[in-house]
Design an enzyme around this catalytic site. Structure first.
Site, PDB file in Angstrom:
ATOM      1  N   ASP A  23       1.345  -0.332  -0.350  1.00 16.07           N
ATOM      2  CA  ASP A  23       2.280   0.255  -1.319  1.00 16.07           C
ATOM      3  C   ASP A  23       2.225   1.776  -1.310  1.00 16.07           C
ATOM      4  O   ASP A  23       2.516   2.418  -2.326  1.00 16.07           O
ATOM      5  CB  ASP A  23       1.953  -0.259  -2.723  1.00 16.07           C
ATOM      6  CG  ASP A  23       0.533   0.080  -3.152  1.00 16.07           C
ATOM      7  OD1 ASP A  23      -0.369   0.032  -2.287  1.00 16.07           O
ATOM      8  OD2 ASP A  23       0.316   0.393  -4.338  1.00 16.07           O
ATOM      9  N   SER A  25       3.281   5.360  -1.244  1.00 13.54           N
ATOM     10  CA  SER A  25       4.563   5.986  -1.554  1.00 13.54           C
ATOM     11  C   SER A  25       5.111   6.604  -0.260  1.00 13.54           C
ATOM     12  O   SER A  25       4.377   6.749   0.732  1.00 13.54           O
ATOM     13  CB  SER A  25       4.364   7.081  -2.600  1.00 13.54           C
ATOM     14  OG  SER A  25       3.555   8.098  -2.049  1.00 13.54           O
ATOM     15  N   LYS A  96       4.166  -2.043  -6.651  1.00 11.34           N
ATOM     16  CA  LYS A  96       3.493  -0.932  -7.340  1.00 11.34           C
ATOM     17  C   LYS A  96       4.427  -0.451  -8.448  1.00 11.34           C
ATOM     18  O   LYS A  96       5.578  -0.099  -8.188  1.00 11.34           O
ATOM     19  CB  LYS A  96       3.258   0.198  -6.339  1.00 11.34           C
ATOM     20  CG  LYS A  96       2.762   1.508  -6.934  1.00 11.34           C
ATOM     21  CD  LYS A  96       2.782   2.564  -5.809  1.00 11.34           C
ATOM     22  CE  LYS A  96       2.580   3.977  -6.308  1.00 11.34           C
ATOM     23  NZ  LYS A  96       1.182   4.266  -6.581  1.00 11.34           N
ATOM     24  N   LYS A 136       1.040  -3.842  -9.580  1.00 10.37           N
ATOM     25  CA  LYS A 136      -0.178  -3.015  -9.597  1.00 10.37           C
ATOM     26  C   LYS A 136       0.085  -1.699 -10.328  1.00 10.37           C
ATOM     27  O   LYS A 136       1.194  -1.152 -10.275  1.00 10.37           O
ATOM     28  CB  LYS A 136      -0.637  -2.750  -8.174  1.00 10.37           C
ATOM     29  CG  LYS A 136      -1.154  -1.328  -7.959  1.00 10.37           C
ATOM     30  CD  LYS A 136      -1.635  -1.036  -6.606  1.00 10.37           C
ATOM     31  CE  LYS A 136      -1.704   0.485  -6.440  1.00 10.37           C
ATOM     32  NZ  LYS A 136      -2.251   0.879  -5.158  1.00 10.37           N
ATOM     33  N   GLU A 179      -5.917  -1.550 -11.987  1.00 15.10           N
ATOM     34  CA  GLU A 179      -6.708  -0.788 -11.013  1.00 15.10           C
ATOM     35  C   GLU A 179      -7.210   0.536 -11.595  1.00 15.10           C
ATOM     36  O   GLU A 179      -6.491   1.533 -11.571  1.00 15.10           O
ATOM     37  CB  GLU A 179      -5.871  -0.503  -9.756  1.00 15.10           C
ATOM     38  CG  GLU A 179      -6.644   0.279  -8.703  1.00 15.10           C
ATOM     39  CD  GLU A 179      -5.856   0.538  -7.416  1.00 15.10           C
ATOM     40  OE1 GLU A 179      -4.682   0.139  -7.339  1.00 15.10           O
ATOM     41  OE2 GLU A 179      -6.411   1.160  -6.514  1.00 15.10           O
ATOM     42  N   LYS A 223      -8.832  -4.653 -10.157  1.00 22.32           N
ATOM     43  CA  LYS A 223      -9.016  -4.013  -8.845  1.00 22.32           C
ATOM     44  C   LYS A 223      -9.880  -2.765  -9.035  1.00 22.32           C
ATOM     45  O   LYS A 223      -9.374  -1.663  -9.268  1.00 22.32           O
ATOM     46  CB  LYS A 223      -7.652  -3.655  -8.250  1.00 22.32           C
ATOM     47  CG  LYS A 223      -7.732  -2.933  -6.917  1.00 22.32           C
ATOM     48  CD  LYS A 223      -6.420  -2.969  -6.163  1.00 22.32           C
ATOM     49  CE  LYS A 223      -6.478  -2.097  -4.926  1.00 22.32           C
ATOM     50  NZ  LYS A 223      -5.338  -2.277  -4.038  1.00 22.32           N
ATOM     51  N   SER A 265     -10.605   0.024  -1.300  1.00 25.64           N
ATOM     52  CA  SER A 265     -11.608   0.520  -0.348  1.00 25.64           C
ATOM     53  C   SER A 265     -11.983   1.978  -0.609  1.00 25.64           C
ATOM     54  O   SER A 265     -13.088   2.404  -0.268  1.00 25.64           O
ATOM     55  CB  SER A 265     -11.169   0.308   1.100  1.00 25.64           C
ATOM     56  OG  SER A 265      -9.979   0.976   1.405  1.00 25.64           O
ATOM     57  N   GLY A 266     -11.078   2.757  -1.174  1.00 23.68           N
ATOM     58  CA  GLY A 266     -11.431   4.076  -1.690  1.00 23.68           C
ATOM     59  C   GLY A 266     -11.925   5.098  -0.683  1.00 23.68           C
ATOM     60  O   GLY A 266     -12.689   5.996  -1.040  1.00 23.68           O
ATOM     61  N   GLY A 267     -11.542   4.945   0.585  1.00 20.26           N
ATOM     62  CA  GLY A 267     -11.963   5.932   1.579  1.00 20.26           C
ATOM     63  C   GLY A 267     -13.257   5.565   2.284  1.00 20.26           C
ATOM     64  O   GLY A 267     -13.781   6.338   3.096  1.00 20.26           O
ATOM     65  N   ARG A 299      -6.394   1.460   3.122  1.00 19.88           N
ATOM     66  CA  ARG A 299      -6.850   2.156   4.322  1.00 19.88           C
ATOM     67  C   ARG A 299      -7.810   1.317   5.173  1.00 19.88           C
ATOM     68  O   ARG A 299      -7.703   1.289   6.403  1.00 19.88           O
ATOM     69  CB  ARG A 299      -7.511   3.485   3.925  1.00 19.88           C
ATOM     70  CG  ARG A 299      -6.520   4.537   3.514  1.00 19.88           C
ATOM     71  CD  ARG A 299      -7.186   5.672   2.773  1.00 19.88           C
ATOM     72  NE  ARG A 299      -7.584   5.289   1.425  1.00 19.88           N
ATOM     73  CZ  ARG A 299      -8.246   6.060   0.571  1.00 19.88           C
ATOM     74  NH1 ARG A 299      -8.610   7.287   0.941  1.00 19.88           N
ATOM     75  NH2 ARG A 299      -8.540   5.656  -0.643  1.00 19.88           N
TER      76      ARG A 299
HETATM   77  P1  13P Z   1      -7.475   1.955  -0.491  1.00 21.97           P
HETATM   78  O1  13P Z   1      -8.093   0.629  -0.138  1.00 21.97           O
HETATM   79  O2  13P Z   1      -7.009   2.732   0.675  1.00 21.97           O
HETATM   80  O3  13P Z   1      -8.327   2.733  -1.451  1.00 21.97           O
HETATM   81  O4  13P Z   1      -6.114   1.626  -1.257  1.00 21.97           O
HETATM   82  C1  13P Z   1      -6.055   0.610  -2.169  1.00 21.97           C
HETATM   83  C2  13P Z   1      -5.011   0.916  -3.163  1.00 21.97           C
HETATM   84  O5  13P Z   1      -4.214   0.069  -3.493  1.00 21.97           O
HETATM   85  C3  13P Z   1      -4.992   2.263  -3.766  1.00 21.97           C
HETATM   86  O6  13P Z   1      -4.200   2.258  -4.911  1.00 21.97           O
END
Ligand code: 13P
Length: 351
Positions: A23, A25, A96, A136, A179, A223, A265-267, A299
């Site tokens: 999602d 942008s 989203k 989300k 999230e 999430k 995953s957050g990087g 990611r």
């Molecule tokens: P990442 O796993 O790249 O952090 O993205 C998940 C996500 O939906 C961010 O809003």
């Protein structure tokens, strides 16, 4: 409590399945394309999403995909709509709903609030008509130990917005993914201990507001981010330490009735995100944790495929192979069945 939304939420965290976050942008998608020389056009964004959603065995690994507004209106390259393509694979299309983050008025610099509540009930109605089954909303919590953020004001405002969004979704017929992301990438320099403490405060605020606004836990997915030290902290934590800390916070603050937990995953590196999820599940099974714990990575699922694809059809097969491998590894991790050996053997197991 059983309801259509509760059944849908359960299906989103069915054993061995996770949720693909696709999602981004338009701005974010273009930012990822730019360094690879991929043209920043609607057609290429469409082609890229088509690549992701046509990975072999897609429906075996993914229960749903989070889409951006542009994508939920698009057709794949076959001419079939993405919504129909996903439904045919047994994966729910999701959307989203937040419209991004803005500075939080009268708060400390760097504190953000997520917007998008105005007119949300109408937007939910429109997306339900388009075939969306879930949604989300991402709140972003930044830590800076020097300036003393996040403040309780920021945590409260973001938790309240998440709860308002979740209530509107449930009233309108969508399963909300809630999230609250505690940032650990970029300039994040917090210690592991601080990360743990801020996750505790964040989830405490979130579930207090969800309760206040009558959100049904059985009809939602959480999430969260994992408890890791900030990327610029100079600190490292072992896979087991990350898993212990993350599971402890969740066991303390997430009601047992919540349908499931699907991490961002957050990087984190692709394999780190898999290893952490696996260890969390190994520990959760021992602790008899009440909810399924799976992945909703962006990611960490897409990175390898995008880097290989580079916008070229001739790279599509290799990109599919990489994405299939990542999806399979995360599927195994969501069952606590992943190992470094399976990862490096590149085994295509069925389970
Ligand atoms: P990442 O796993 O790249 O952090 O993205 C998940 C996500 O939906 C961010 O809003």
């Amino acid at each position: 409590m059983s309801s259509e939304l509760a059944s849908a939420a359960k299906a989103m965290v069915a054993p061995g399945k996770g949720i693909l976050a696709a999602d981004e942008s338009t701005g974010t998608a273009n930012k990822r394309f730019a360094p690879l020389g991929i043209p920043e056009t609607e057609e290429m964004r469409r082609n890229y999403r088509d690549l992701l959603f046509t990975v072999p065995d897609f429906g075996k690994f993914f229960s749903g995909v989070i889409l951006y507004d542009e994508t939920i209106h698009q057709n794949g390259r076959s001419g079939k709509s993405f919504v129909d393509i996903l439904h045919a694979d047994g994966a729910f299309p999701g959307i989203k709903l937040d419209t991004g983050t803005h500075p939080l008025a009268l708060a400390k610099p760097e504190e953000k609030i997520t917007e998008g509540l105005d007119g949300l009930a109408k937007r939910v109605e429109a997306y339900v008509k388009l075939g969306a089954k879930f949604a989300k909303w991402r709140a972003v919590i930044t830590i800076d130990e020097k300036t003393g953020i996040p403040t309780d004001a920021c945590l409260h405002a973001n938790a309240h917005a998440l709860a308002r969004y979740a209530a509107i979704c449930q009233a309108g017929g969508l399963v909300p993914i809630v999230e609250p992301e505690v940032l650990s990438d970029g300039n994040a320099a917090q210690s592991f201990e601080t990360s743990f403490a801020v996750h505790e405060r964040t989830l405490h605020h979130v579930f207090s507001e969800l309760y206040n606004l009558n959100v049904k836990y059985e009809e939602m997915i959480l999430k969260p981010s994992m408890v890791v030290p900030g990327q610029k902290s100079g600190q490292t934590a072992s896979v087991n330490e990350v898993a212990q800390a993350t599971l402890t916070v969740l066991l303390r603050h997430v009601p047992a009735a919540v349908a499931g937990i699907a991490f961002l995953s957050g990087g984190q590196g692709d394999e780190d995100a898999t290893a952490h999820l696996n260890e969390i599940n190994v520990l959760a099974q021992k602790a008899k944790a009440p909810w399924p714990l799976t992945f909703s990575y962006g990611r960490a699922l897409q990175h390898a495929a995008l880097t290989i694809w580079k916008g070229q059809d001739s790279n599509a097969a290799a990109a599919h192979k990489a994405m299939h491998h990542r999806a399979l590894m995360n599927s195994l991790a969501s069952l606590g069945k992943w190992s470094a050996e399976v990862e490096s053997d590149g085994l295509v197991l069925t389970h």
